[in-house]
Design an enzyme around this catalytic site. Structure first.
Site, PDB file in Angstrom:
ATOM      1  N   ARG A   1       0.847  -1.238   0.116  1.00  0.00           N
ATOM      2  CA  ARG A   1      -0.196  -0.114   0.048  1.00  0.00           C
ATOM      3  C   ARG A   1       0.737   1.313   0.052  1.00  0.00           C
ATOM      4  NH1 ARG A   1      -3.401  -3.372  -0.554  1.00  0.00           N
ATOM      5  NH2 ARG A   1      -5.550  -3.501   0.122  1.00  0.00           N
TER       6      ARG A   1
ATOM      7  N   SER B   1     -10.637  -0.474   3.293  1.00  0.00           N
ATOM      8  CA  SER B   1      -9.999  -0.696   4.057  1.00  0.00           C
ATOM      9  C   SER B   1      -9.398   0.908   4.778  1.00  0.00           C
ATOM     10  CB  SER B   1      -8.511  -1.221   3.911  1.00  0.00           C
ATOM     11  OG  SER B   1      -9.044  -2.500   3.615  1.00  0.00           O
TER      12      SER B   1
ATOM     13  N   GLU C   1      -4.696   3.586   6.262  1.00  0.00           N
ATOM     14  CA  GLU C   1      -4.215   3.677   4.919  1.00  0.00           C
ATOM     15  C   GLU C   1      -4.988   4.695   3.997  1.00  0.00           C
ATOM     16  OE1 GLU C   1      -5.486  -0.222   2.771  1.00  0.00           O
ATOM     17  OE2 GLU C   1      -6.010   1.137   1.181  1.00  0.00           O
TER      18      GLU C   1
HETATM   19  N1  EPU Z   1     -11.115 -10.756   9.477  1.00  0.00           N
HETATM   20  C1  EPU Z   1     -11.845 -10.910  10.677  1.00  0.00           C
HETATM   21  N2  EPU Z   1     -12.800  -9.797  10.956  1.00  0.00           N
HETATM   22  C2  EPU Z   1     -13.112  -8.637   9.931  1.00  0.00           C
HETATM   23  C3  EPU Z   1     -12.049  -8.650   8.912  1.00  0.00           C
HETATM   24  C4  EPU Z   1     -11.307  -9.862   8.642  1.00  0.00           C
HETATM   25  O1  EPU Z   1     -11.585 -11.614  11.623  1.00  0.00           O
HETATM   26  O2  EPU Z   1     -13.587  -8.027  10.185  1.00  0.00           O
HETATM   27  C5  EPU Z   1     -10.231 -11.821   9.380  1.00  0.00           C
HETATM   28  C6  EPU Z   1     -10.747 -12.710   8.199  1.00  0.00           C
HETATM   29  O3  EPU Z   1     -11.483 -13.502   8.619  1.00  0.00           O
HETATM   30  C7  EPU Z   1      -9.353 -13.295   7.462  1.00  0.00           C
HETATM   31  C8  EPU Z   1      -8.409 -12.137   7.705  1.00  0.00           C
HETATM   32  O4  EPU Z   1      -9.030 -11.173   8.538  1.00  0.00           O
HETATM   33  O5  EPU Z   1      -8.807 -14.189   8.457  1.00  0.00           O
HETATM   34  C9  EPU Z   1      -7.991 -11.390   6.352  1.00  0.00           C
HETATM   35  O6  EPU Z   1      -9.448 -10.728   5.916  1.00  0.00           O
HETATM   36  P1  EPU Z   1      -9.683 -10.567   4.484  1.00  0.00           P
HETATM   37  O7  EPU Z   1      -9.245 -11.579   3.404  1.00  0.00           O
HETATM   38  O8  EPU Z   1     -11.087  -9.954   4.317  1.00  0.00           O
HETATM   39  O9  EPU Z   1      -8.637  -9.167   3.817  1.00  0.00           O
HETATM   40  P2  EPU Z   1      -8.153  -8.186   4.831  1.00  0.00           P
HETATM   41  O10 EPU Z   1      -6.899  -8.479   5.360  1.00  0.00           O
HETATM   42  O11 EPU Z   1      -8.974  -7.925   6.006  1.00  0.00           O
HETATM   43  C10 EPU Z   1      -7.207  -7.016   2.791  1.00  0.00           C
HETATM   44  C11 EPU Z   1      -7.170  -5.652   2.181  1.00  0.00           C
HETATM   45  C12 EPU Z   1      -8.371  -5.338   1.123  1.00  0.00           C
HETATM   46  C13 EPU Z   1      -8.320  -6.470   0.308  1.00  0.00           C
HETATM   47  C14 EPU Z   1      -8.528  -7.955   1.006  1.00  0.00           C
HETATM   48  C15 EPU Z   1      -8.737  -8.991   0.167  1.00  0.00           C
HETATM   49  C16 EPU Z   1      -5.731  -4.269   3.299  1.00  0.00           C
HETATM   50  C17 EPU Z   1      -5.636  -2.968   4.283  1.00  0.00           C
HETATM   51  N3  EPU Z   1      -6.867  -4.613   3.088  1.00  0.00           N
HETATM   52  O12 EPU Z   1      -8.036  -6.948   3.733  1.00  0.00           O
HETATM   53  O13 EPU Z   1      -8.412  -4.270   0.617  1.00  0.00           O
HETATM   54  O14 EPU Z   1     -10.154  -6.416  -0.467  1.00  0.00           O
HETATM   55  O15 EPU Z   1      -7.486  -7.992   1.932  1.00  0.00           O
HETATM   56  O16 EPU Z   1      -7.697  -9.529  -0.481  1.00  0.00           O
HETATM   57  O17 EPU Z   1      -4.784  -4.687   3.180  1.00  0.00           O
HETATM   58  C18 EPU Z   1      -8.846  -1.909   0.689  1.00  0.00           C
HETATM   59  O18 EPU Z   1      -7.553  -1.766   0.661  1.00  0.00           O
HETATM   60  O19 EPU Z   1      -9.615  -1.010   0.586  1.00  0.00           O
HETATM   61  C19 EPU Z   1      -9.200  -3.241   0.630  1.00  0.00           C
HETATM   62  C20 EPU Z   1     -10.579  -3.581   0.670  1.00  0.00           C
END
Ligand code: EPU
Length: 339
Positions: free
Chosen positions: A165, A239, A335
């Site tokens: 990012r 995010s 972010e």
């Molecule tokens: N999780 C939770 N609770 C939540 C959200 C997530 O427990 O409310 C856990 C999920 O169960 C999973 C882990 O966290 O085990 C990762 O969750 P997820 O795959 O949804 O991805 P994220 O790390 O929360 C990142 C990006 C997103 C992107 C997703 C999918 C960042 C800051 N965010 O989110 O990007 O869509 O991966 O690859 O890196 C954005 O930047 O605006 C964005 C949406």
């Protein structure tokens, strides 16, 4: 000289930021070509703020300068053979429309980045990423105008210093350049990237076993629609926080206390943790305060249900950062850009 752009004064920025925050700007102009941009900048005496889709910004106050909305369009083929294609894309093109164009034409590489709000020009800025792909994987070159002397510069992929990012445009060169175009190198012989668990599950439920890039895009769109609020309906900036990166000791310390905590080993021996999980674990998920709060399906996303101010949302983010610090000893970083 023919003046093609129109500078407006004292207008609301509500339609120009996906958080739908109602602040005003002293001046506002939309530029459609590099020439218009140069003319605007050479006449301008105000502080400037460049926006694309306004999807990564939280306004906490009125802006006293000139907002320049980048609407430089165009998709041109620079090179093509049977294996790959290089496209030069105007920075003001809508990101998702560009992804759809590529998916329709079977140009592979960005299908996992479907439905990300914002513009093409913003994509290298913060190296957008989702579902196992980052835009740095397909960017060949970024063209940008230096604001101080209006000269055009080319940044190769390595010169952009891409990171999670982040890029040079968010660090050492912050505020110095206006991105005008991005060159992408895409594949005509797709290497499908469906390794991300959620994509595999979605493809299974769609009954797809040999996915095309169209199938991957469809799966990503379905996942995003099920988890992330549509900014047209609920104001948000995706995010709000970055996922924190910690060392082995810290990861082990937390894992001993929270055995179900998700973590992702990085190439350099560190571990990325899921900020969404940390925030949810402290009970923030779905918390609503008046007309703003934490999204009910993804705790990384802060939302404006309508009429909230940027400061209210900023203060909520401060509170979340503070409770994460106290409970986990981790410093969450935003972010989203705060203005
Ligand atoms: N999780 C939770 N609770 C939540 C959200 C997530 O427990 O409310 C856990 C999920 O169960 C999973 C882990 O966290 O085990 C990762 O969750 P997820 O795959 O949804 O991805 P994220 O790390 O929360 C990142 C990006 C997103 C992107 C997703 C999918 C960042 C800051 N965010 O989110 O990007 O869509 O991966 O690859 O890196 C954005 O930047 O605006 C964005 C949406």
């Amino acid at each position: 000289m023919l003046v093609l752009f129109e500078i407006k004064h004292h207008i609301s920025l509500k339609p120009f930021n996906t958080f739908s925050i109602d602040v005003t700007t002293n001046s506002f102009v939309e530029v459609n070509t590099v020439q218009e941009l140069k003319e605007v900048l050479s006449q301008n005496k105000e502080e400037i703020l460049i926006i694309g889709g306004g999807s990564n910004i939280l306004f906490t106050q009125d802006f006293s300068g000139l907002v320049i909305k980048n609407s430089i369009k165009g998709i041109d083929v620079i090179f093509e053979n049977e294996n790959e294609i290089i496209l030069n894309v105007g920075a003001g093109e809508n990101w998702h429309d560009f992804v759809m164009f590529c998916v329709e034409n079977n140009y592979a590489g960005i299908e996992n980045l479907s439905l990300i709000p914002g513009t093409v020009g913003a994509s290298p800025m913060q190296n957008i990423g989702a579902y196992g792909v980052e835009v740095k994987d397909v960017i060949l070159n970024v063209e940008a105008l230096k604001i101080s002397d209006l000269s055009i510069h080319q940044f190769s992929n390595s010169a952009c210093e891409f990171d999670y990012r982040s890029s040079i445009f968010k660090t050492t060169e912050k505020g110095k350049y206006f991105i005008t175009a991005v060159q992408f190198k895409l594949s005509k012989k797709p290497a499908i990237n469906s390794s991300y668990g959620a994509i595999e599950d979605e493809l299974k439920s769609l009954g797809v076993f040999k996915p095309s890039i169209k199938d991957i895009s469809k799966a990503v769109i379905n996942i995003r629609k099920s988890k992330l609020p549509d900014p047209k309906e609920i104001g948000n900036s995706g995010s709000f926080f970055k996922n924190p990166v910690v060392d082995l000791n810290k990861k082990n310390e937390l894992l001993a206390k929270y055995p179900s905590m998700p973590y992702y080993p990085q190439k350099n021996g560190t571990f990325k943790l899921a900020a969404g999980w940390l925030i949810e674990t402290l009970g923030w998920k779905g918390k609503r305060i008046e007309n703003y709060g934490v999204h009910e399906k993804q705790a990384l996303v802060l939302v404006n249900y309508g009429g909230a101010s940027g400061s209210q949302i900023y203060n909520l983010s401060e509170e979340i950062i503070s409770t994460i610090r106290k409970s986990f000893g981790i410093e969450l970083e935003r972010e989203v850009n705060i203005l």
